[in-house]
Scaffold this active site. Structure first.
Site, PDB file in Angstrom:
ATOM      1  N   GLY A  24       0.781  -1.233   0.000  1.00 60.00           N
ATOM      2  CA  GLY A  24       0.000   0.000   0.000  1.00 60.00           C
ATOM      3  C   GLY A  24       0.810   1.279   0.000  1.00 60.00           C
ATOM      4  N   ASP A  26       3.266   4.400  -1.119  1.00 57.91           N
ATOM      5  CA  ASP A  26       3.623   5.175  -2.306  1.00 57.91           C
ATOM      6  C   ASP A  26       4.549   6.293  -1.894  1.00 57.91           C
ATOM      7  OD1 ASP A  26       2.029   7.595  -1.667  1.00 57.91           O
ATOM      8  OD2 ASP A  26       0.281   6.351  -2.098  1.00 57.91           O
ATOM      9  N   TYR A  34      -5.236   0.964   5.560  1.00 54.77           N
ATOM     10  CA  TYR A  34      -6.444   0.983   4.734  1.00 54.77           C
ATOM     11  C   TYR A  34      -7.652   0.989   5.662  1.00 54.77           C
ATOM     12  CZ  TYR A  34      -4.201   0.136   0.196  1.00 54.77           C
ATOM     13  OH  TYR A  34      -3.473   0.255  -0.961  1.00 54.77           O
ATOM     14  N   LYS A 217       1.268  -1.934 -12.551  1.00 54.50           N
ATOM     15  CA  LYS A 217       1.572  -0.536 -12.215  1.00 54.50           C
ATOM     16  C   LYS A 217       2.733  -0.445 -11.232  1.00 54.50           C
ATOM     17  CE  LYS A 217      -1.487   2.159  -9.986  1.00 54.50           C
ATOM     18  NZ  LYS A 217      -2.756   2.929  -9.910  1.00 54.50           N
ATOM     19  N   LYS A 219       4.846   2.239  -8.629  1.00 53.16           N
ATOM     20  CA  LYS A 219       4.877   3.508  -7.897  1.00 53.16           C
ATOM     21  C   LYS A 219       6.233   4.180  -8.099  1.00 53.16           C
ATOM     22  CE  LYS A 219       0.811   3.131  -5.848  1.00 53.16           C
ATOM     23  NZ  LYS A 219      -0.276   4.114  -5.977  1.00 53.16           N
ATOM     24  N   ASP A 248       2.829   5.683 -11.431  1.00 53.13           N
ATOM     25  CA  ASP A 248       1.998   6.464 -10.509  1.00 53.13           C
ATOM     26  C   ASP A 248       2.891   7.232  -9.547  1.00 53.13           C
ATOM     27  OD1 ASP A 248       0.108   7.484  -8.797  1.00 53.13           O
ATOM     28  OD2 ASP A 248      -0.743   5.556  -8.210  1.00 53.13           O
ATOM     29  N   ASN A 250       1.702   9.634  -7.398  1.00 54.92           N
ATOM     30  CA  ASN A 250       0.946  10.008  -6.193  1.00 54.92           C
ATOM     31  C   ASN A 250       1.183  11.448  -5.762  1.00 54.92           C
ATOM     32  OD1 ASN A 250       1.258   6.763  -5.735  1.00 54.92           O
ATOM     33  ND2 ASN A 250      -0.677   7.552  -4.928  1.00 54.92           N
ATOM     34  N   GLU A 274       0.268   8.622 -13.724  1.00 53.45           N
ATOM     35  CA  GLU A 274      -0.875   8.865 -12.849  1.00 53.45           C
ATOM     36  C   GLU A 274      -0.509   9.867 -11.758  1.00 53.45           C
ATOM     37  OE1 GLU A 274      -3.607   6.095  -9.850  1.00 53.45           O
ATOM     38  OE2 GLU A 274      -2.614   5.228 -11.599  1.00 53.45           O
ATOM     39  N   GLU A 300      -8.002  10.040  -8.592  1.00 53.40           N
ATOM     40  CA  GLU A 300      -7.970   9.413  -7.269  1.00 53.40           C
ATOM     41  C   GLU A 300      -8.226  10.417  -6.156  1.00 53.40           C
ATOM     42  OE1 GLU A 300      -4.651   7.170  -4.411  1.00 53.40           O
ATOM     43  OE2 GLU A 300      -4.363   7.252  -6.577  1.00 53.40           O
ATOM     44  N   ASP A 323     -13.466   7.814  -8.465  1.00 53.87           N
ATOM     45  CA  ASP A 323     -13.591   6.742  -7.473  1.00 53.87           C
ATOM     46  C   ASP A 323     -14.853   6.973  -6.648  1.00 53.87           C
ATOM     47  OD1 ASP A 323     -13.352   5.031  -5.248  1.00 53.87           O
ATOM     48  OD2 ASP A 323     -11.169   5.203  -5.206  1.00 53.87           O
ATOM     49  N   HIS A 350     -10.112   4.454 -10.056  1.00 52.28           N
ATOM     50  CA  HIS A 350      -9.263   4.108  -8.919  1.00 52.28           C
ATOM     51  C   HIS A 350     -10.116   3.283  -7.966  1.00 52.28           C
ATOM     52  CE1 HIS A 350      -7.751   4.933  -4.763  1.00 52.28           C
ATOM     53  NE2 HIS A 350      -6.610   4.641  -5.355  1.00 52.28           N
ATOM     54  N   GLY A 352     -10.405   2.545  -4.415  1.00 56.75           N
ATOM     55  CA  GLY A 352     -10.284   2.623  -2.969  1.00 56.75           C
ATOM     56  C   GLY A 352     -11.124   1.571  -2.269  1.00 56.75           C
TER      57      GLY A 352
END
Length: 421
Positions: A24, A26, A34, A217, A219, A248, A250, A274, A300, A323, A350, A352
């Site tokens: 999880g 980034d 989460y 994908k 990061k 991505d 972020n 992204e 996102e 999302d 995205h 989530g």
């Protein structure tokens, strides 16, 4: 078949899942938890509506507090009567005069709205014994449009235009139903978390390809940009020339950094970049899209339909990642998706929600709106906690059959639970 179901009470639930070993992570969110601010609608039957909004942990209780306030707008309502003109109730919740100042239409309050809205759609689908995708596909254009709030869209997408758009897609609807049998391709985000070692990346890529994924994908956004270049080339080499690779960042880069880094990353032929910079900076995305020929995916962290409206109009968005557990739930998702369809911008959400709700929405998007069936993100870390987890086989999502949004947790996931993955 419709069932008369009265919403008696609504309440929030704070559920959090601790992730381990770099999962999880980034470039910005280095130690994520989460978490879901859950809305539960109890009824005069055994059915319960369950809605989700996604956070990364500490703010979850704030969203839950807002849920407990907003549910008063739907308590005491019969679900089919409520959903027949849900757009009006949505607007009342979004513009509640006691909470609107805290947004409007963003942040804690809008996340709470998403959870309540999603719970209403979940209960509606359960009341008809249908999975969400089937409920949405079976609705007439007029019935669907009545669940949406077109406020501030009157200049760009009216109700009448939205209905025409849907009716124009009806000719090819039956042929697009084939997706229900063939499945919807996924892309694997879980191979390339930021804190994973190079060795983990290589191992994960092989495992993902062996499972049937052709899109993955990575990061990026390292302080030392050479790390990004090395890992991007590693991923391309391990995945092969034919693999689809997304990058991505972020939101890590300012504009000059985004331009310079993206130019260097072009060597691996990325499918998209992204969230290359701050999600509110529309002009920066426009500039980047003109200076670097890498498609931009964003959404996102775009909080509402107005920001999406502006991004869509700007011409810088190649892929729309709206999302439904970030914007105001299924209702606002559909409105944004309609506008995106008008501008021929594909929606690749995205997730989530870990793909639980969005597996329904991409089917609706393709069948009813004619969006291309491109990809849906796959993140498997929480699948053991859902009663009906998203099923992916051979790199493709299987069509869910259980009534509702697939958002119900298993019984052992309790109030304020923190579970270690």
């Amino acid at each position: 078949m419709k069932k008369s179901i009265l919403i008696k009470t609504g309440k929030s639930q704070d559920v959090q899942f601790a992730l381990e070993n770099g999962a999880g992570s980034d470039a910005v969110h280095s130690t994520p938890t989460y978490a879901y601010a859950v809305c539960k609608l109890q009824t005069d039957t055994s059915l319960e509506g369950v809605g989700l909004a996604f956070t990364l942990g500490a703010g979850n209780r704030l969203v839950c507090g807002a849920i407990d306030y907003l549910v008063r707008h739907v308590e005491g309502r019969e679900i089919n009567e409520l959903m027949a003109d849900f757009g009006s109730t949505y607007k009342k919740m979004a513009d509640d005069p006691n909470l609107r100042w805290l947004g409007p239409h963003k942040g804690v309050i809008h996340l709470a709205l998403a959870s309540v809205v999603n719970a209403c759609y979940d209960l509606w689908a359960k009341s008809r014994s249908q999975p969400l995708w089937q409920l949405l596909v079976d609705l007439s254009p007029e019935e669907l449009i009545n669940t949406l709030d077109f406020s501030y869209y009157e200049d760009i997408l009216t109700k009448e235009e939205a209905i025409r758009l849907m009716k124009n897609q009806e000719a090819g609807k039956s042929s697009r139903m084939g997706i229900l049998k063939n499945g919807y391709p996924g892309y694997d985000t879980s191979i390339g978390w930021f804190n994973y070692s190079d060795e983990q990346l290589t191992t994960n890529i092989k495992k993902s390809i062996d499972q049937g994924f052709t899109a993955i994908k990575l990061k990026v956004g390292s302080i030392n940009e050479e790390r990004d270049f090395r890992r991007a080339e590693l991923v391309r080499k391990a995945a092969g020339a034919k693999a689809t690779i997304m990058l991505d960042a972020n939101q890590q880069w300012h504009l000059p950094k985004a331009v310079a880094t993206c130019k260097k990353l072009m060597v691996i032929d990325p499918f998209w970049i992204e969230e290359p910079t701050h999600p509110d900076d529309i002009q920066a995305h426009i500039t980047l899209s003109k200076e670097v020929p890498i498609p931009i995916a964003l959404g996102e962290h775009v909080p509402n339909k107005i920001m999406f409206k502006n991004f869509i109009q700007s011409g810088c968005m190649s892929f729309n990642q709206v999302d439904a557990v970030r914007v105001g739930g299924v209702s606002e998702f559909i409105l944004i998706s309609l506008l995106s369809r008008k501008y021929s911008i594909p929606v690749v959400p995205h997730v989530g929600d870990m793909g639980q709700i969005h597996q329904h929405l991409v089917l609706f998007n393709h069948i009813s709106l004619g969006h291309p069936a491109i990809l849906l993100e796959y993140i498997p870390h929480l699948k053991d906690y859902f009663k009906f987890p998203a099923q992916v086989e051979g790199g493709k999502y299987k069509t869910p059959q259980e009534p509702g949004l697939s958002s119900d947790f298993k019984d052992f996931v309790k109030e304020k639970t923190v579970l270690s993955h």
